[in-house]
Write a protein that holds these residues in place. Structure first.
Motif, PDB file in Angstrom:
ATOM      1  N   ALA A  11       0.831  -1.204   0.000  1.00 34.59           N
ATOM      2  CA  ALA A  11       0.000   0.000   0.000  1.00 34.59           C
ATOM      3  C   ALA A  11       0.863   1.251   0.000  1.00 34.59           C
ATOM      4  O   ALA A  11       0.578   2.214  -0.720  1.00 34.59           O
ATOM      5  CB  ALA A  11      -0.919   0.005   1.212  1.00 34.59           C
ATOM      6  N   ARG A  12       1.923   1.241   0.783  1.00 36.58           N
ATOM      7  CA  ARG A  12       2.740   2.446   0.891  1.00 36.58           C
ATOM      8  C   ARG A  12       3.563   2.699  -0.361  1.00 36.58           C
ATOM      9  O   ARG A  12       3.776   3.845  -0.748  1.00 36.58           O
ATOM     10  CB  ARG A  12       3.629   2.357   2.131  1.00 36.58           C
ATOM     11  N   VAL A  13       4.029   1.638  -0.994  1.00 37.92           N
ATOM     12  CA  VAL A  13       4.778   1.863  -2.230  1.00 37.92           C
ATOM     13  C   VAL A  13       3.826   2.312  -3.339  1.00 37.92           C
ATOM     14  O   VAL A  13       4.193   3.137  -4.191  1.00 37.92           O
ATOM     15  CB  VAL A  13       5.597   0.623  -2.639  1.00 37.92           C
ATOM     16  N   MET A  14       2.591   1.830  -3.331  1.00 37.39           N
ATOM     17  CA  MET A  14       1.616   2.284  -4.310  1.00 37.39           C
ATOM     18  C   MET A  14       1.226   3.736  -4.055  1.00 37.39           C
ATOM     19  O   MET A  14       0.998   4.506  -4.997  1.00 37.39           O
ATOM     20  CB  MET A  14       0.368   1.391  -4.283  1.00 37.39           C
ATOM     21  N   GLU A  15       1.163   4.132  -2.792  1.00 37.76           N
ATOM     22  CA  GLU A  15       0.896   5.534  -2.462  1.00 37.76           C
ATOM     23  C   GLU A  15       1.979   6.436  -3.054  1.00 37.76           C
ATOM     24  O   GLU A  15       1.701   7.538  -3.536  1.00 37.76           O
ATOM     25  CB  GLU A  15       0.845   5.719  -0.948  1.00 37.76           C
ATOM     26  N   ALA A  16       3.219   5.958  -2.990  1.00 33.14           N
ATOM     27  CA  ALA A  16       4.327   6.747  -3.510  1.00 33.14           C
ATOM     28  C   ALA A  16       4.239   6.890  -5.029  1.00 33.14           C
ATOM     29  O   ALA A  16       4.405   7.993  -5.575  1.00 33.14           O
ATOM     30  CB  ALA A  16       5.660   6.121  -3.109  1.00 33.14           C
ATOM     31  N   THR A  17       3.972   5.786  -5.713  1.00 31.39           N
ATOM     32  CA  THR A  17       3.901   5.862  -7.174  1.00 31.39           C
ATOM     33  C   THR A  17       2.678   6.653  -7.632  1.00 31.39           C
ATOM     34  O   THR A  17       2.770   7.498  -8.524  1.00 31.39           O
ATOM     35  CB  THR A  17       3.887   4.453  -7.798  1.00 31.39           C
ATOM     36  N   GLU A  18       1.538   6.387  -6.993  1.00 31.80           N
ATOM     37  CA  GLU A  18       0.315   7.107  -7.363  1.00 31.80           C
ATOM     38  C   GLU A  18       0.385   8.568  -6.951  1.00 31.80           C
ATOM     39  O   GLU A  18      -0.296   9.419  -7.544  1.00 31.80           O
ATOM     40  CB  GLU A  18      -0.895   6.423  -6.732  1.00 31.80           C
ATOM     41  N   GLY A  19       1.207   8.870  -5.940  1.00 29.20           N
ATOM     42  CA  GLY A  19       1.370  10.248  -5.489  1.00 29.20           C
ATOM     43  C   GLY A  19       2.357  11.041  -6.323  1.00 29.20           C
ATOM     44  O   GLY A  19       2.590  12.224  -6.051  1.00 29.20           O
ATOM     45  N   GLY A  20       2.932  10.411  -7.332  1.00 36.16           N
ATOM     46  CA  GLY A  20       3.809  11.118  -8.244  1.00 36.16           C
ATOM     47  C   GLY A  20       5.155  11.496  -7.682  1.00 36.16           C
ATOM     48  O   GLY A  20       5.773  12.469  -8.141  1.00 36.16           O
ATOM     49  N   VAL A  21       5.671  10.726  -6.700  1.00 33.16           N
ATOM     50  CA  VAL A  21       6.961  11.085  -6.097  1.00 33.16           C
ATOM     51  C   VAL A  21       8.064  10.091  -6.470  1.00 33.16           C
ATOM     52  O   VAL A  21       9.138  10.100  -5.886  1.00 33.16           O
ATOM     53  CB  VAL A  21       6.852  11.214  -4.563  1.00 33.16           C
ATOM     54  N   THR A  22       7.788   9.232  -7.450  1.00 33.27           N
ATOM     55  CA  THR A  22       8.796   8.272  -7.905  1.00 33.27           C
ATOM     56  C   THR A  22       9.052   8.473  -9.397  1.00 33.27           C
ATOM     57  O   THR A  22       8.293   9.144 -10.094  1.00 33.27           O
ATOM     58  CB  THR A  22       8.348   6.823  -7.670  1.00 33.27           C
TER      59      THR A  22
END
Length: 348
Positions: free
Chosen positions: A87-98
């Motif tokens: 969930a947290r890695v998906m939050e990062a990708t979906e949040g546009g920070v990767t």
């Protein structure tokens, strides 16, 4: 201002913890934003610095990592993001920070396709099983399924942490992916009715409750058992671990639900070359072995062995459900938890 000083200045009011493995050296530095506790990754980063001469600076946040990087924008000092839970890695990708790391032969060779994002946005490093802790004294059976947790024979005998916690939502999402929404709602209702008390505490607290006789079985991650067994600062946790045995659910069919720790390249990494160098190191068999032994998890590299302590839990057969499918059902899982009222505890 150096990258580390920038992190320190930005963090002064945030109450987050920071450490530098070594002073900045001729080969530069790499800045890591981490959801994982610094002491758990320090041996890994020490080895990286020893081998490469690149210093590592770590900013640890237990929440709000994505929002932090978003607020920092193009000037963010973050180079590499380390997360726990899909969930947290998906939050990062979906949040546009990767940003993607594509066609990297070193990383792709060491990390199987099922454990990395097809677009290269994230890469798993270790896995952990969501298992059943069972009382050695009061539970005779050595096999169990997740589905069985709704069986009335367990009424008043199950403990869990907050059902909305990401670890439990991941498991519930896997049930949705496997059985569908209607089945999972019925299953959650049965699980709620079997609870010994309202969900509370962390995974280790569930083992403590089993020792105290408050419940007979509980849900927990595999790595907490290793952490309890080796806890010298709080030796009473060794007694909690000694009171339980680990049951790997669904070994006879689809397998045990697993989650991941993962890494990603930050969108505006100011030290991109060193960041990729660190990611290549973290993907290596050597690093996965160090990491897995330190955190009592399973390496994702085929053939890489877990620690002897982890082996002592038994053999895990991981569920082959793609992590992306599980992540896609997390919202439904969360809604079902509220609809059923799992966190309200059992009916009187």
């Amino acid at each position: 201002m150096t990258a580390l000083k920038g992190i320190l200045a930005a963090s002064a009011l945030a109450g987050v913890s920071i450490f530098s493995v070594q002073p900045a050296m001729a080969d530069g530095e790499v800045n890591i934003y981490s959801y994982r506790q610094p002491d758990l990754i320090k041996p890994l980063l020490d080895e990286f610095t020893k081998e490469t001469g690149v210093a590592t600076n770590v900013l640890f946040l237990d929440k709000g990592l994505v929002e932090r990087i978003q607020a920092e924008g193009a000037n963010s000092p973050a180079d590499v993001i380390l997360t726990v839970d899909i969930a947290r890695v998906m939050e990062a990708t979906e949040g546009g920070v990767t940003q993607p790391v594509t066609d990297n032969e070193t990383i792709n060779k060491d990390i199987p396709a099922q454990f990395r994002d097809p677009a290269g946005e994230w890469f798993a490093l270790t896995t952990r099983g969501r298992v059943v802790y069972a009382s050695k004294d009061r539970v005779e059976q050595d096999q169990i399924t997740y589905e069985e947790l709704a069986d009335p024979k367990w009424k008043g005998r199950i403990c869990i942490r907050d059902a909305q916690h990401s670890y439990n939502i991941g498991l519930i999402a896997s049930m949705v992916a496997e059985h569908g929404e209607d089945y999972t709602e019925t299953w959650l209702t049965g699980l709620k009715n079997n609870l010994a008390r309202k969900p509370n505490g962390g995974d280790r607290d569930q083992a403590k409750a089993i020792l105290a006789g408050e419940c007979d079985i509980a849900l927990g991650n595999t790595y907490y058992v290793g952490l309890m067994q080796t806890n010298e600062k709080e030796p009473e946790q060794k007694d909690w671990a000694a009171a339980i045995k680990v049951l790997f659910p669904n070994t006879e069919d689809r397998g045990t639900h697993v989650n991941i720790s993962a890494m990603a390249l930050a969108k505006n990494a100011p030290n991109k070359d060193n960041a990729v160098k660190l990611m290549e190191f973290l993907a290596s068999g050597e690093a996965q072995k160090i990491y897995a032994e330190q955190v009592f998890e399973y390496p994702v590299m085929p053939g890489a062995e877990p620690s002897e302590i982890v082996k002592s839990f038994g053999t895990i057969k991981p569920d082959t459900l793609p992590l992306a499918d599980i992540a896609a059902n997390r919202k439904v899982a969360s809604e079902l938890v509220d609809k059923v009222g799992v966190n309200e505890g059992p009916e009187d």
